[in-house]
Scaffold this motif. Sequence first.
Motif, PDB file in Angstrom:
ATOM      1  N   THR A 145      32.051  47.939   4.955  1.00 14.78           N
ATOM      2  CA  THR A 145      31.343  46.977   4.040  1.00 14.78           C
ATOM      3  C   THR A 145      31.232  45.694   4.748  1.00 14.78           C
ATOM      4  OG1 THR A 145      31.889  47.914   2.055  1.00 14.78           O
ATOM      5  CG2 THR A 145      31.058  45.805   1.941  1.00 14.78           C
ATOM      6  N   VAL A 146      29.992  45.524   5.097  1.00 16.56           N
ATOM      7  CA  VAL A 146      29.823  44.230   6.183  1.00 16.56           C
ATOM      8  C   VAL A 146      28.572  43.218   5.423  1.00 16.56           C
ATOM      9  CG1 VAL A 146      29.000  43.106   8.367  1.00 16.56           C
ATOM     10  CG2 VAL A 146      30.132  45.727   8.018  1.00 16.56           C
ATOM     11  N   ILE A 147      29.106  42.029   5.019  1.00 15.33           N
ATOM     12  CA  ILE A 147      28.361  41.071   4.237  1.00 15.33           C
ATOM     13  C   ILE A 147      27.871  39.916   5.231  1.00 15.33           C
ATOM     14  CG2 ILE A 147      28.156  39.561   2.294  1.00 15.33           C
ATOM     15  CD1 ILE A 147      30.307  41.040   0.941  1.00 15.33           C
ATOM     16  N   GLY A 148      26.650  39.970   5.599  1.00 11.85           N
ATOM     17  CA  GLY A 148      26.252  39.021   6.414  1.00 11.85           C
ATOM     18  C   GLY A 148      24.920  38.198   6.222  1.00 11.85           C
ATOM     19  N   ASN A 149      24.209  37.454   6.982  1.00 13.05           N
ATOM     20  CA  ASN A 149      23.269  36.386   6.460  1.00 13.05           C
ATOM     21  C   ASN A 149      21.909  37.202   6.658  1.00 13.05           C
ATOM     22  OD1 ASN A 149      25.192  34.250   5.865  1.00 13.05           O
ATOM     23  ND2 ASN A 149      25.072  33.918   8.068  1.00 13.05           N
ATOM     24  N   THR A 150      20.941  36.671   5.822  1.00 11.64           N
ATOM     25  CA  THR A 150      19.607  37.162   5.823  1.00 11.64           C
ATOM     26  C   THR A 150      18.735  35.915   5.857  1.00 11.64           C
ATOM     27  OG1 THR A 150      18.744  37.768   3.607  1.00 11.64           O
ATOM     28  CG2 THR A 150      20.322  39.290   4.806  1.00 11.64           C
ATOM     29  N   GLU A 151      17.388  36.260   5.749  1.00  9.30           N
ATOM     30  CA  GLU A 151      16.304  35.309   5.678  1.00  9.30           C
ATOM     31  C   GLU A 151      15.550  35.697   4.251  1.00  9.30           C
ATOM     32  OE1 GLU A 151      15.636  32.386   7.097  1.00  9.30           O
ATOM     33  OE2 GLU A 151      17.206  32.742   8.717  1.00  9.30           O
ATOM     34  N   LEU A 152      16.145  36.396   3.456  1.00  4.19           N
ATOM     35  CA  LEU A 152      15.417  37.095   2.218  1.00  4.19           C
ATOM     36  C   LEU A 152      15.587  35.927   1.167  1.00  4.19           C
ATOM     37  CD1 LEU A 152      16.940  40.420   2.595  1.00  4.19           C
ATOM     38  CD2 LEU A 152      14.348  40.104   2.293  1.00  4.19           C
ATOM     39  N   LYS A 153      14.539  34.902   1.039  1.00  2.00           N
ATOM     40  CA  LYS A 153      14.524  34.167   0.009  1.00  2.00           C
ATOM     41  C   LYS A 153      13.831  34.548  -1.245  1.00  2.00           C
ATOM     42  CE  LYS A 153      12.401  32.264   3.250  1.00  2.00           C
ATOM     43  NZ  LYS A 153      12.793  33.036   4.360  1.00  2.00           N
ATOM     44  N   VAL A 154      14.627  34.651  -2.483  1.00  2.00           N
ATOM     45  CA  VAL A 154      14.104  35.537  -3.551  1.00  2.00           C
ATOM     46  C   VAL A 154      13.439  34.292  -4.339  1.00  2.00           C
ATOM     47  CG1 VAL A 154      14.432  36.602  -5.622  1.00  2.00           C
ATOM     48  CG2 VAL A 154      15.669  37.145  -3.782  1.00  2.00           C
ATOM     49  N   VAL A 155      12.025  34.289  -4.530  1.00  3.08           N
ATOM     50  CA  VAL A 155      11.382  33.148  -5.350  1.00  3.08           C
ATOM     51  C   VAL A 155      10.304  34.094  -6.098  1.00  3.08           C
ATOM     52  CG1 VAL A 155      11.191  31.622  -3.211  1.00  3.08           C
ATOM     53  CG2 VAL A 155       8.957  33.341  -3.815  1.00  3.08           C
ATOM     54  N   ALA A 156      10.095  33.156  -7.472  1.00  2.00           N
ATOM     55  CA  ALA A 156       9.288  33.599  -8.374  1.00  2.00           C
ATOM     56  C   ALA A 156       8.131  32.573  -8.311  1.00  2.00           C
ATOM     57  CB  ALA A 156       9.758  33.496  -9.961  1.00  2.00           C
ATOM     58  N   GLY A 157       6.898  33.467  -7.689  1.00  2.00           N
ATOM     59  CA  GLY A 157       5.869  32.470  -7.302  1.00  2.00           C
ATOM     60  C   GLY A 157       4.845  32.251  -8.378  1.00  2.00           C
ATOM     61  N   MET A 158       4.257  31.301  -8.484  1.00  2.00           N
ATOM     62  CA  MET A 158       3.358  31.072  -9.556  1.00  2.00           C
ATOM     63  C   MET A 158       1.777  30.944  -9.201  1.00  2.00           C
ATOM     64  SD  MET A 158       5.671  28.362 -11.910  1.00  2.00           S
ATOM     65  CE  MET A 158       6.373  27.797 -10.211  1.00  2.00           C
ATOM     66  N   ASN A 159       0.995  31.223  -9.952  1.00  2.00           N
ATOM     67  CA  ASN A 159      -0.638  31.113  -9.414  1.00  2.00           C
ATOM     68  C   ASN A 159      -1.022  29.810  -9.692  1.00  2.00           C
ATOM     69  OD1 ASN A 159      -3.213  31.099  -9.194  1.00  2.00           O
ATOM     70  ND2 ASN A 159      -3.569  33.295  -9.818  1.00  2.00           N
ATOM     71  N   ASN A 160      -0.976  28.811  -8.548  1.00  2.00           N
ATOM     72  CA  ASN A 160      -1.069  27.320  -9.045  1.00  2.00           C
ATOM     73  C   ASN A 160      -2.307  26.904  -9.151  1.00  2.00           C
ATOM     74  OD1 ASN A 160       1.283  25.360  -7.323  1.00  2.00           O
ATOM     75  ND2 ASN A 160       1.572  27.454  -7.450  1.00  2.00           N
ATOM     76  N   THR A 161      -3.585  27.717  -9.401  1.00  2.00           N
ATOM     77  CA  THR A 161      -4.648  27.488  -9.844  1.00  2.00           C
ATOM     78  C   THR A 161      -5.064  28.081 -11.206  1.00  2.00           C
ATOM     79  OG1 THR A 161      -5.600  29.484  -8.636  1.00  2.00           O
ATOM     80  CG2 THR A 161      -5.827  27.194  -7.542  1.00  2.00           C
ATOM     81  N   ARG A 162      -4.046  28.636 -11.615  1.00  2.00           N
ATOM     82  CA  ARG A 162      -4.180  29.236 -13.108  1.00  2.00           C
ATOM     83  C   ARG A 162      -3.377  28.586 -14.132  1.00  2.00           C
ATOM     84  NH1 ARG A 162      -3.634  35.704 -13.804  1.00  2.00           N
ATOM     85  NH2 ARG A 162      -5.607  35.525 -12.472  1.00  2.00           N
ATOM     86  N   LYS A 163      -4.080  28.303 -15.166  1.00  4.74           N
ATOM     87  CA  LYS A 163      -3.315  27.419 -16.209  1.00  4.74           C
ATOM     88  C   LYS A 163      -2.422  28.374 -16.859  1.00  4.74           C
ATOM     89  CE  LYS A 163      -6.988  24.202 -17.786  1.00  4.74           C
ATOM     90  NZ  LYS A 163      -7.677  23.725 -18.949  1.00  4.74           N
TER      91      LYS A 163
END
Length: 508
Positions: free
Chosen positions: A269-287
Amino acid sequence: MRSTGILGALSRRMLIGGAVVLGMAASFSTNALAAPKTGAVIGMAVEPGGLDPTIGAQVMIGQVTWQNIFEGLTTIDKAGKVQPQLAESWTISPDGLTYTFKLRQGVTFHNGVAFDSSVAKFTIDRARGADSANPQKRYFASIASVETPDPATLILTLSRPTGSLLYWLGWPASVMVEPKSAADNKVTPVGTGPFKFVNWAKGSKVDLAKNPDYWNKAVSVKLDTASFRFIGDPQAQAAALKAGDVDAFPEFGAPELVKSFEGDKKLSTVIGNTELKVVAGMNNTRKPFSDKKVRQALMMAVDRATVVEGAWSGYGTPIGSHYTPNDRGYKDLTGTWPYDAAKAKALLAEAGYPNGFSFTMKAPQMAYAQRSSQILQAMFAEIGVTMNIETTEFPAKWVADVLKAADYDMTIVAHAEPMDIDIYARDPYYFNYKNPAFNDLLAKVEATSDAAEQDKLYGEAQTILANDVPALFLFVMPKLGIWDAKLKGLWENEPIPSNVLTEVHWEE
């Protein structure tokens, strides 16, 4: 205490979790077992929609093909550094506008066609052309002209300095493609790499075989064959590893099952680093997401530590902007909008939503997205906001509905590209976020080659995003790798989405 209660309730719902003949046979069996393995089966959770990284945005394409089938003028090594590849060297003019590459000679594609400057020109012109389907077309936007004075020389003249060009040329989207076979690379990829494409059994696996004519004689490729098997269910992933049906799962999809491998001497079992950024994106032009106060309120309603624990069994690092601690110029901005449900509710009322509102989260079927969504749903309910979850098939439907059409309220996905903070400056892009000051900062990054100045600018850009909250910045996923203890050479960390097989071998 409240967030712990949310986690507890969610955890219960989410985590289930003839003697001569016999003698000859025995001898044969023993010898067969003693023979060294020359192939490897690599497990992946999601099957790519195609196999050409120059026309598809899915990171899974590169995870199968990059550095295995396809190669670029430059490459990115396991430490995240730019290295020469099909270009053995280069010079840059003092004004930063002319790049002259000396190309390797004696390189051939898998179909026998020679690699030279005309091929490189074709690839780059194809990527930057008006009809380009390249997912990273912007990488080539500053290239004003491509010249080929001789087969071993390629000259790129730029319209403006582009400090990241050599790095971008190492990306999967920048790999070299052979003109005659380029149109068919989506299903039968032809590259210059150490492995040739053999077969794609849709829904099951992609098979590769060692390229006996590989140009890089400094590399001793040990594997004769390699297969990428696609197994979406986490329990099935674990079962395949334990049964030996799969030799490695470099990105194991069930963190809650990692401890089940403890004490198993056959698996590492090897735990390393990634660039996987978990983000909840929002539609910035929608109310109501067009209102910055609403976005800020939602960010304050999120207890990131609880999200990491519930969604990924505590494996992960909270982030406050679209940036990872591995990246140069990183700033810890998790304190910009710290978890405070009461203040979040007050800010929501100030924005004109004292009774909250309702919206739909389009969540891909992957475990991290589903679990994170359910936790966010409970947290938003604490401030009077109702979030409905709509499972959206990834990649096809998510790419069509969210990435391309921007038809959504909120979504959640792990962005895998390193240093991709510039996605918030892209127009169009699914966030629909527009901030001229942010765009100016990113332009200044490319205009300078001063590393310290670039780091400063990256810090300022992170701060703008942390304040504006165009997406809910949640956490960075680790690389949870589980593989046969005798299998060596897989990358432990992931500076770029990949499954590079060049150095993979079996310990004798």
